[in-house]
Write a protein that holds these residues in place. Structure first.
Motif, short mmCIF file in Angstrom:
data_model
loop_
_atom_site.label_atom_id
_atom_site.label_comp_id
_atom_site.label_asym_id
_atom_site.label_seq_id
_atom_site.Cartn_x
_atom_site.Cartn_y
_atom_site.Cartn_z
N CYS A 190 0.83 -1.21 0.00
CA CYS A 190 0.00 0.00 0.00
C CYS A 190 0.86 1.26 0.00
N HIS A 191 1.95 1.24 0.74
CA HIS A 191 2.84 2.40 0.78
C HIS A 191 3.55 2.59 -0.56
N LYS A 192 3.92 1.51 -1.21
CA LYS A 192 4.55 1.61 -2.54
C LYS A 192 3.57 2.20 -3.55
N LEU A 193 2.32 1.75 -3.50
CA LEU A 193 1.32 2.30 -4.43
C LEU A 193 1.04 3.76 -4.13
N ALA A 194 1.01 4.12 -2.85
CA ALA A 194 0.80 5.52 -2.47
C ALA A 194 1.95 6.38 -2.98
N SER A 220 -10.34 -3.61 -1.91
CA SER A 220 -10.12 -2.42 -1.08
C SER A 220 -9.16 -1.45 -1.76
N LEU A 221 -8.13 -1.97 -2.40
CA LEU A 221 -7.18 -1.10 -3.11
C LEU A 221 -7.83 -0.36 -4.26
N GLU A 222 -8.65 -1.06 -5.02
CA GLU A 222 -9.33 -0.39 -6.14
C GLU A 222 -10.19 0.76 -5.62
N MET A 250 -4.63 5.34 0.84
CA MET A 250 -4.03 4.03 0.57
C MET A 250 -3.14 3.58 1.72
N ARG A 251 -2.45 4.52 2.32
CA ARG A 251 -1.57 4.17 3.44
C ARG A 251 -2.36 3.69 4.66
N ALA A 252 -3.60 4.16 4.80
CA ALA A 252 -4.44 3.77 5.94
C ALA A 252 -5.09 2.41 5.75
N LEU A 253 -5.09 1.92 4.55
CA LEU A 253 -5.79 0.68 4.22
C LEU A 253 -5.39 -0.52 5.06
N ILE A 270 -8.05 -3.36 6.92
CA ILE A 270 -8.37 -4.69 6.38
C ILE A 270 -7.57 -5.82 7.02
N CYS A 271 -6.51 -5.52 7.76
CA CYS A 271 -5.70 -6.60 8.35
C CYS A 271 -5.94 -6.72 9.84
#
Length: 180
Positions: free
Chosen positions: A85-89, A155-157, A172-175, A179-180
């Motif tokens: 998530c951090h990489k995508l952000a 969730s990412l989408e 995205m970083r909060a995701l 979810i985990c």
């Protein structure tokens, strides 16, 4: 040296992510790639539709690489999710929040045909399969891993869309906490 075909597909991928399939003309793609028009039809005989499929493939390969880079060194699934998530952000931030999902922006916004939808389904399935494999490697049962992969993907989408609307990658970083 990057081949003309890869250069065209890569530039098209970025432009489609920013502006959508219909928001980008072939002349703009050719200009960004720095190649003549004849190169496009040499490498993509059916023009923009073929180029969009190649662009989605280039983008998908990059997402698969990012998934592996996030999960391979992870000690557990949550760490992998957090890193991913951090990489995508970060990717989102590099593009100033003006970029859509690497493949849905191209294929859902493109031709409304079966080939585009089937390609998109295949790509999304490959992402979830890889996420599932990493979840299993990190200790989840197959059933749990499948659900975790689907939950993360869905969730990412949604978080990508909300981040774009808010111009805030922290969505995205909060995701992972959600979810985990």
């Amino acid at each position: 040296m990057t081949s003309t075909r890869i250069k065209l597909a890569t530039e098209a991928s970025y432009l489609f992510q920013q502006k959508g399939y219909h928001g980008v003309g072939l002349s703009e793609i050719l200009s960004h790639a720095g190649v003549p028009k004849g190169s496009l039809y040499h490498h993509f005989p059916n023009g923009k539709a073929d180029l969009a499929l190649a662009a989605a493939d280039v983008a998908s390969t990059e997402v698969l690489r990012i998934i592996n880079a996030a999960f391979e060194p992870a000690k557990d699934y949550r760490e992998g999710v957090t890193t991913f998530c951090h990489k995508l952000a970060k990717y989102f931030d590099i593009h100033d929040g003006n970029i859509g999902c690497p493949v849905s922006a191209t294929l859902l916004g493109g031709q409304n045909d079966e080939v585009f939808r089937d390609t998109l389904d295949t790509i999304f399935t490959s992402w979830m399969d890889l996420l599932e494999a990493h979840a299993m490697r990190l200790g989840q049962s197959q059933d749990e891993a499948k659900k975790s992969a689907q939950r993360l993907f869905l969730s990412l989408e949604g978080s990508w869309t909300l981040a774009r609307a808010r111009r805030d990658s922290d969505v995205m970083r909060a995701l992972p906490k959600l979810i985990c």
